[in-house]
Write an enzyme that holds these catalytic residues in place. Structure first.
Site, PDB file in Angstrom:
ATOM      1  CG  ASN A  10      -1.710   1.268   1.378  1.00 30.00           C
ATOM      2  OD1 ASN A  10      -1.757   2.089   0.464  1.00 30.00           O
ATOM      3  ND2 ASN A  10      -2.351   1.437   2.525  1.00 30.00           N
ATOM      4  CE  LYS A  12      -0.011   3.127   4.771  1.00 33.70           C
ATOM      5  NZ  LYS A  12       0.109   3.182   6.210  1.00 33.70           N
ATOM      6  CG  HIS A  95      -5.680   2.115   5.112  1.00 38.11           C
ATOM      7  ND1 HIS A  95      -5.183   3.035   6.012  1.00 38.11           N
ATOM      8  CD2 HIS A  95      -4.736   1.155   4.984  1.00 38.11           C
ATOM      9  CE1 HIS A  95      -3.981   2.634   6.402  1.00 38.11           C
ATOM     10  NE2 HIS A  95      -3.679   1.501   5.797  1.00 38.11           N
ATOM     11  CD  GLU A  97      -2.638   5.469   6.724  1.00 36.38           C
ATOM     12  OE1 GLU A  97      -2.624   5.546   5.478  1.00 36.38           O
ATOM     13  OE2 GLU A  97      -1.766   4.861   7.375  1.00 36.38           O
ATOM     14  CD  GLU A 167      -3.477  -2.333   7.159  1.00 32.23           C
ATOM     15  OE1 GLU A 167      -2.347  -2.597   6.724  1.00 32.23           O
ATOM     16  OE2 GLU A 167      -4.078  -1.281   6.884  1.00 32.23           O
ATOM     17  N   GLY A 173       2.741   2.166  10.781  1.00 29.08           N
ATOM     18  CA  GLY A 173       3.735   3.232  10.653  1.00 29.08           C
ATOM     19  C   GLY A 173       4.450   3.568  11.950  1.00 29.08           C
ATOM     20  CB  SER A 213       5.291  -2.105  11.769  1.00 36.00           C
ATOM     21  OG  SER A 213       4.929  -0.755  12.045  1.00 36.00           O
TER      22      SER A 213
HETATM   23  P1  13P Z   1       3.120   0.260   7.617  1.00 35.29           P
HETATM   24  O1  13P Z   1       3.584  -1.051   7.018  1.00 35.29           O
HETATM   25  O2  13P Z   1       3.892   1.431   7.144  1.00 35.29           O
HETATM   26  O3  13P Z   1       3.006   0.163   9.102  1.00 35.29           O
HETATM   27  O4  13P Z   1       1.633   0.491   7.063  1.00 35.29           O
HETATM   28  C1  13P Z   1       0.732  -0.535   7.143  1.00 35.29           C
HETATM   29  C2  13P Z   1      -0.485  -0.154   6.383  1.00 35.29           C
HETATM   30  O5  13P Z   1      -1.203   0.743   6.767  1.00 35.29           O
HETATM   31  C3  13P Z   1      -0.762  -0.864   5.137  1.00 35.29           C
HETATM   32  O6  13P Z   1      -2.030  -0.574   4.667  1.00 35.29           O
END
Ligand code: 13P
Length: 251
Positions: A10, A12, A95, A97, A167, A173, A213
């Site tokens: 992803n 982002k 997601h 976010e 997640e 992150g 992560s």
């Molecule tokens: P990270 O791997 O950067 O923690 O992000 C995970 C994520 O949100 C994947 O959709």
């Protein structure tokens, strides 16, 4: 029947078209012998470049969101038809976010999911609890609700192409990964919720990823858990060596 693992990046809001080109060119030879499905979910502006560069390779391309409406007055949204026309195969829905910063709810997740399925896109539906919810022992209640409302009204037939990504928000992150036991426990719980909504046989076929992560160091241990069928990778998907090591976790 064993579930085929699926490792998805992803990106982002990262990667200009020039950066995307360089990353994909570097990635292709590194993941060509993968035994898992390999997907990169990219910003809208990278989709055509990604589809073109990935043609004839084992990398599939996904988007990071999709509108619930088919078309019309929805400024700033991108429709499922627009994505499909570009050759997009997968799409991330819900997601954390988007839930956190853009007002995404279980109802909008469900509406987007139905539209995506209706247009033949393969959805990756994200669920996950916040740190506060985990600390208050509300993880299962929160996840059950997200799964039940998110998948409401989906047919068993459509469910076959739905992928779930667990997640935990506190692991995204932050460099803080859920332990493989924590991830397994919740993912097994999600499978149980799906079994109650549909049936056990179908639940055993649904692929459920872990995200948060995930990286070359922890992927092996996470993937060794019986209910974890892949990963949704943020940060580590932006570098070809890292992402390819995650993809090649079994090599
Ligand atoms: P990270 O791997 O950067 O923690 O992000 C995970 C994520 O949100 C994947 O959709």
């Amino acid at each position: 029947m064993a579930r085929k693992p699926i490792i998805a990046g992803n990106w982002k809001m990262n990667m200009t078209r020039a950066e995307a080109t360089a990353l994909i060119e570097a990635l292709k030879p590194l993941v060509k012998d993968a035994t898992s499905d390999v997907v990169i979910c990219v910003p809208y502006t990278d989709i055509d470049v990604a589809v073109k560069l990935c043609a004839g390779s084992n990398i599939k391309v996904g988007a990071e969101n999709v509108a619930w409406a088919e078309k019309g007055a929805f400024t700033g949204e991108i429709s499922a038809d627009m994505l499909a026309e570009l050759g997009t195969e997968y799409v991330i829905i819900g997601h954390s976010e988007r839930r956190q910063y853009f007002g995404e709810t279980d109802a909008t997740v469900n509406a987007r999911l139905k539209t995506a399925l209706g247009k033949g896109l393969k959805p990756i539906v994200c669920v996950g609890e916040t740190l506060d919810q985990r600390e208050k022992n509300r993880t299962k209640t929160v996840i059950r609700k997200q799964v039940q409302l998110g998948l409401e009204g989906i047919s068993a037939e459509d469910m076959a192409s739905v992928i779930i990504a667990y997640e935990p928000v506190w692991a995204i992150g932050t460099g803080k990964t859920a332990t493989s036991e924590q991830a397994e426990e919740t993912i097994k719980f999600i499978r149980g919720v799906i079994a109650k909504m549909f049936d056990r046989k179908l639940a055993n076929k649904v692929r459920i990823q872990y995200g948060g992560s995930m990286n070359p160091k922890n992927v092996k241990e996470l993937m060794a858990m019986p209910d974890i069928d892949g990963g949704l990778i943020g940060g580590a998907s932006l570098k070809a060596p890292d992402f390819s090591q995650v993809v090649n976790f079994d090599k």
